[in-house]
Enzyme design. Structure first.
Site, PDB file in Angstrom:
ATOM      1  CG  HIS A 313      81.922 -54.238  88.528  1.00 57.42           C
ATOM      2  ND1 HIS A 313      81.588 -55.353  89.245  1.00 57.42           N
ATOM      3  CD2 HIS A 313      83.112 -54.508  87.933  1.00 57.42           C
ATOM      4  CE1 HIS A 313      82.546 -56.259  89.112  1.00 57.42           C
ATOM      5  NE2 HIS A 313      83.485 -55.770  88.319  1.00 57.42           N
ATOM      6  CG  ASP A 371      88.325 -52.392  82.344  1.00 63.54           C
ATOM      7  OD1 ASP A 371      87.351 -53.097  82.616  1.00 63.54           O
ATOM      8  OD2 ASP A 371      89.488 -52.833  82.209  1.00 63.54           O
TER       9      ASP A 371
HETATM   10  C1  SDX Z   1      85.344 -55.850  84.038  1.00 63.02           C
HETATM   11  O1  SDX Z   1      82.809 -59.227  86.581  1.00 63.02           O
HETATM   12  C2  SDX Z   1      83.928 -58.683  86.858  1.00 63.02           C
HETATM   13  O2  SDX Z   1      84.401 -58.723  87.961  1.00 63.02           O
HETATM   14  C3  SDX Z   1      84.604 -57.991  85.685  1.00 63.02           C
HETATM   15  C4  SDX Z   1      85.906 -57.260  86.004  1.00 63.02           C
HETATM   16  C5  SDX Z   1      86.995 -58.219  86.405  1.00 63.02           C
HETATM   17  O3  SDX Z   1      87.940 -57.783  87.047  1.00 63.02           O
HETATM   18  O4  SDX Z   1      86.928 -59.404  85.975  1.00 63.02           O
HETATM   19  O5  SDX Z   1      85.694 -56.325  87.034  1.00 63.02           O
HETATM   20  C6  SDX Z   1      86.428 -56.518  84.792  1.00 63.02           C
HETATM   21  O6  SDX Z   1      84.818 -56.451  83.126  1.00 63.02           O
HETATM   22  C7  SDX Z   1      84.868 -54.495  84.477  1.00 63.02           C
HETATM   23  C8  SDX Z   1      83.629 -54.009  83.667  1.00 63.02           C
HETATM   24  C9  SDX Z   1      84.142 -53.433  82.363  1.00 63.02           C
HETATM   25  N1  SDX Z   1      83.018 -53.146  81.449  1.00 63.02           N
HETATM   26  C10 SDX Z   1      82.708 -51.866  81.162  1.00 63.02           C
HETATM   27  O7  SDX Z   1      83.217 -50.880  81.680  1.00 63.02           O
HETATM   28  C11 SDX Z   1      81.655 -51.741  80.057  1.00 63.02           C
HETATM   29  C12 SDX Z   1      80.614 -50.736  80.492  1.00 63.02           C
HETATM   30  N2  SDX Z   1      79.869 -51.298  81.619  1.00 63.02           N
HETATM   31  C13 SDX Z   1      78.618 -51.961  81.329  1.00 63.02           C
HETATM   32  O8  SDX Z   1      78.613 -52.687  80.139  1.00 63.02           O
HETATM   33  C14 SDX Z   1      78.040 -52.652  82.560  1.00 63.02           C
HETATM   34  O9  SDX Z   1      78.154 -51.781  83.606  1.00 63.02           O
HETATM   35  C15 SDX Z   1      78.582 -53.994  82.997  1.00 63.02           C
HETATM   36  C16 SDX Z   1      78.575 -54.991  81.880  1.00 63.02           C
HETATM   37  C17 SDX Z   1      79.965 -53.858  83.512  1.00 63.02           C
HETATM   38  C18 SDX Z   1      77.673 -54.506  84.117  1.00 63.02           C
HETATM   39  O10 SDX Z   1      76.437 -54.709  83.554  1.00 63.02           O
HETATM   40  P1  SDX Z   1      75.209 -55.317  84.422  1.00 63.02           P
HETATM   41  O11 SDX Z   1      75.616 -55.690  85.792  1.00 63.02           O
HETATM   42  O12 SDX Z   1      74.566 -56.354  83.589  1.00 63.02           O
HETATM   43  O13 SDX Z   1      74.312 -54.074  84.641  1.00 63.02           O
HETATM   44  P2  SDX Z   1      73.270 -53.568  83.599  1.00 63.02           P
HETATM   45  O14 SDX Z   1      73.866 -53.591  82.227  1.00 63.02           O
HETATM   46  O15 SDX Z   1      71.997 -54.271  83.856  1.00 63.02           O
HETATM   47  O16 SDX Z   1      73.160 -52.013  84.036  1.00 63.02           O
HETATM   48  C19 SDX Z   1      72.206 -51.601  84.975  1.00 63.02           C
HETATM   49  C20 SDX Z   1      71.712 -50.263  84.412  1.00 63.02           C
HETATM   50  C21 SDX Z   1      71.115 -50.388  83.005  1.00 63.02           C
HETATM   51  O17 SDX Z   1      70.196 -49.295  82.886  1.00 63.02           O
HETATM   52  P3  SDX Z   1      68.602 -49.624  83.102  1.00 63.02           P
HETATM   53  O18 SDX Z   1      68.269 -50.775  82.170  1.00 63.02           O
HETATM   54  O19 SDX Z   1      68.503 -50.011  84.582  1.00 63.02           O
HETATM   55  O20 SDX Z   1      67.907 -48.339  82.774  1.00 63.02           O
HETATM   56  O21 SDX Z   1      72.814 -49.348  84.282  1.00 63.02           O
HETATM   57  C22 SDX Z   1      72.996 -49.035  82.909  1.00 63.02           C
HETATM   58  C23 SDX Z   1      72.288 -50.104  82.099  1.00 63.02           C
HETATM   59  O22 SDX Z   1      71.854 -49.574  80.837  1.00 63.02           O
HETATM   60  N3  SDX Z   1      74.444 -49.075  82.674  1.00 63.02           N
HETATM   61  C24 SDX Z   1      75.122 -48.171  81.988  1.00 63.02           C
HETATM   62  C25 SDX Z   1      76.473 -48.571  82.076  1.00 63.02           C
HETATM   63  N4  SDX Z   1      76.569 -49.694  82.790  1.00 63.02           N
HETATM   64  C26 SDX Z   1      75.305 -50.016  83.153  1.00 63.02           C
HETATM   65  N5  SDX Z   1      74.732 -47.060  81.308  1.00 63.02           N
HETATM   66  C27 SDX Z   1      75.708 -46.360  80.721  1.00 63.02           C
HETATM   67  N6  SDX Z   1      77.038 -46.657  80.761  1.00 63.02           N
HETATM   68  C28 SDX Z   1      77.440 -47.764  81.435  1.00 63.02           C
HETATM   69  N7  SDX Z   1      78.741 -48.080  81.469  1.00 63.02           N
END
Ligand code: SDX
Length: 436
Positions: A313, A371
């Site tokens: 998140h 989720d």
């Molecule tokens: C919702 O914003 C809100 O409040 C949203 C929400 C709401 O109520 O409105 O809470 C609802 O959208 C919840 C989130 C649902 N999405 C997912 O579950 C999809 C999977 N999650 C990721 O796509 C991600 O965690 C995000 C999009 C939710 C957040 O992404 P960020 O903040 O841009 O973080 P990032 O992608 O930069 O991740 C940081 C690191 C990265 O690795 P490095 O580059 O540091 O090596 O963590 C890794 C990412 O690759 N990472 C994951 C991951 N989420 C982040 N690796 C594997 N699986 C994951 N789910």
């Protein structure tokens, strides 16, 4: 907000004049640096793609403490609201700033209930879609189409129009989501029934048929009501920011909410519950719990492009409090339906346990978000996977409207118009056709 006696100064190593900016304090959470005069004074923009360090507005509606894993709606902790209130309480709270008295709640619920029908013409909208259209495509169209029916309440700058549009949207979303579902399975639409609760009415419009009386299961009704509460609002997330930006042009509330529906559909945002359940299904088909280790290895391999959906998140760097409450609801619903041994629920719990012990997730502070379990609950209730985000949109509509109305009522608001760092071609002349 209060002006802090702390100031921010930006200075430049090339000797350009430094520039001082005021710092503001909110009631809780990080202070902000007011950079509104930065471009005028320095000819430079800030650069923050994805808005990781940018406050787009001031708001009094929802507050998240990502480190503590805390979520407050108008100051009330989500755990208390999910336990002591229902979704109508929550709608009133988010829209008007406080929980309703018993009398106020009766009046609010009555007006919402009596706006749940949609114009009969909406059925002809539906017929334009293929029967196998994704419900979010249908919902985006229907919500945008609402503005074609309510010319009496499309002036976003008129407080009465904003209020009646809010009621209409909250009231009609369940009807439209249920219509999208019924259209997809070729069953007749079920009209709202005014003696049912918001959640009970939705269950009947979804699963009732003209052939027999539909009896609402109180455990499923309570579970759905809690799902609505947990998804109602969440600060300036992608879809809420979309609604604010769209509404800042002065467009009507229905069009602004339709933009929010479209944004929520994305798998990185509201589409994650559908993506998470599909992910669990695939792991199950490939061997289930025994294959979790292999899947986690794939997730940790950047080149795989595989993410653990329902995890991570932008704000929560601790357990999403909604995920905990959703897991509780999962237990209640599965027990009620005799599905305690639901393989996907067991798989999800195994996946969570392994992830939370793995340094890849721990070091990146990746925890289950709202989720991760919501799909399992909805699937147990009988909601098809491709409708999960439609349920999320239904619940988030009140948050979107509350945030939109807060923006419009703010005398400081302007049309949103971000700038850019241009990296394209500098000025050049068009060559003659035979020289291209
Ligand atoms: C919702 O914003 C809100 O409040 C949203 C929400 C709401 O109520 O409105 O809470 C609802 O959208 C919840 C989130 C649902 N999405 C997912 O579950 C999809 C999977 N999650 C990721 O796509 C991600 O965690 C995000 C999009 C939710 C957040 O992404 P960020 O903040 O841009 O973080 P990032 O992608 O930069 O991740 C940081 C690191 C990265 O690795 P490095 O580059 O540091 O090596 O963590 C890794 C990412 O690759 N990472 C994951 C991951 N989420 C982040 N690796 C594997 N699986 C994951 N789910």
């Amino acid at each position: 907000m209060k002006i802090s006696d702390n100031k921010a100064t930006i200075s430049f190593s090339n000797g350009d004049p430094s520039f001082e900016m005021p710092v503001y304090k909110g009631s809780i959470g990080p202070d902000v640096i007011d950079i509104r005069k930065l471009y005028g004074q320095t000819g430079m923009f800030t650069y923050d793609p994805g808005f990781l360090s940018t406050a787009s507005c001031q708001s009094a509606i929802t507050y998240i403490d990502g480190d503590k894993g805390e979520l407050l709606y108008r100051g009330y902790p989500i755990e208390q609201l999910a336990t002591n209130c229902d979704f109508m309480d929550t709608c009133h709270l988010l829209m008007y700033g406080d929980l309703p008295s018993v009398q106020k709640k009766k009046e609010f619920t009555h007006i919402v209930t009596h706006h749940t029908m949609v114009n009969e013409q909406m059925q002809f909208f539906m017929r334009g879609f293929r029967r196998d259209a994704h419900p979010m495509a249908v919902l985006t169209g229907l919500v945008g189409g609402l503005s074609a029916f309510y010319h009496d309440s499309t002036d976003i700058n008129n407080a009465e129009h904003r209020d009646i549009s809010a009621i209409r949207l909250i009231a009609k979303m369940p009807t439209m989501v249920a219509m999208a579902y019924k259209y997809g399975i070729g069953q007749p639409y079920v009209y709202p029934k005014n003696d049912l609760s918001y959640a009970g009415n939705f269950l009947r419009m979804m699963f009732g048929t003209p052939c027999e009386e539909y009896v609402v299961n109180p455990v499923l009704e309570k579970a759905l009501d809690r799902i609505f509460i947990l998804h109602a609002d969440h600060e300036q997330n992608a879809s809420t920011s979309t609604v604010r930006l769209c509404g800042s042009s002065g467009t009507n509330p229905f069009a602004a909410i339709a933009a929010g529906v479209a944004c929520l559909w994305g798998p990185a945002h509201g589409g994650a519950n559908e993506a998470c359940l599909n992910m669990l299904g695939e792991i199950q088909r490939n061997g289930g719990v025994e294959k979790v280790g292999e899947f986690i290895t794939q997730v940790k391999d950047k080149n795989s492009g595989v993410k653990l959906m329902g995890f991570g998140h932008r704000v929560y760097k601790n357990y999403d409090p909604r995920a905990k409450l959703m897991q509780e609801t999962c237990n209640e619903v599965l027990a009620e339906l005799g599905l305690e041994n639901d393989p996907l629920f067991k798989l999800a719990k195994a996946l969570e346990k392994i992830a939370l012990e793995d340094d890849y997730f721990v070091s990146r502070k990746l925890y289950p978000n709202v989720d991760f379990y919501s799909g399992i609950v909805q699937r147990a209730i009988g909601i098809p996977v491709n409708l999960f985000t439609g349920i999320f949109a239904m619940a988030r509509t009140v948050g979107w409207i509350a945030q939109l109305n807060e923006m419009i009522a703010d005398p400081e608001y302007k049309i949103g118009r971000p700038r850019q760092l241009f990296t394209g071609s500098v000025r050049r002349d068009v060559p003659a056709a035979d020289k291209r």
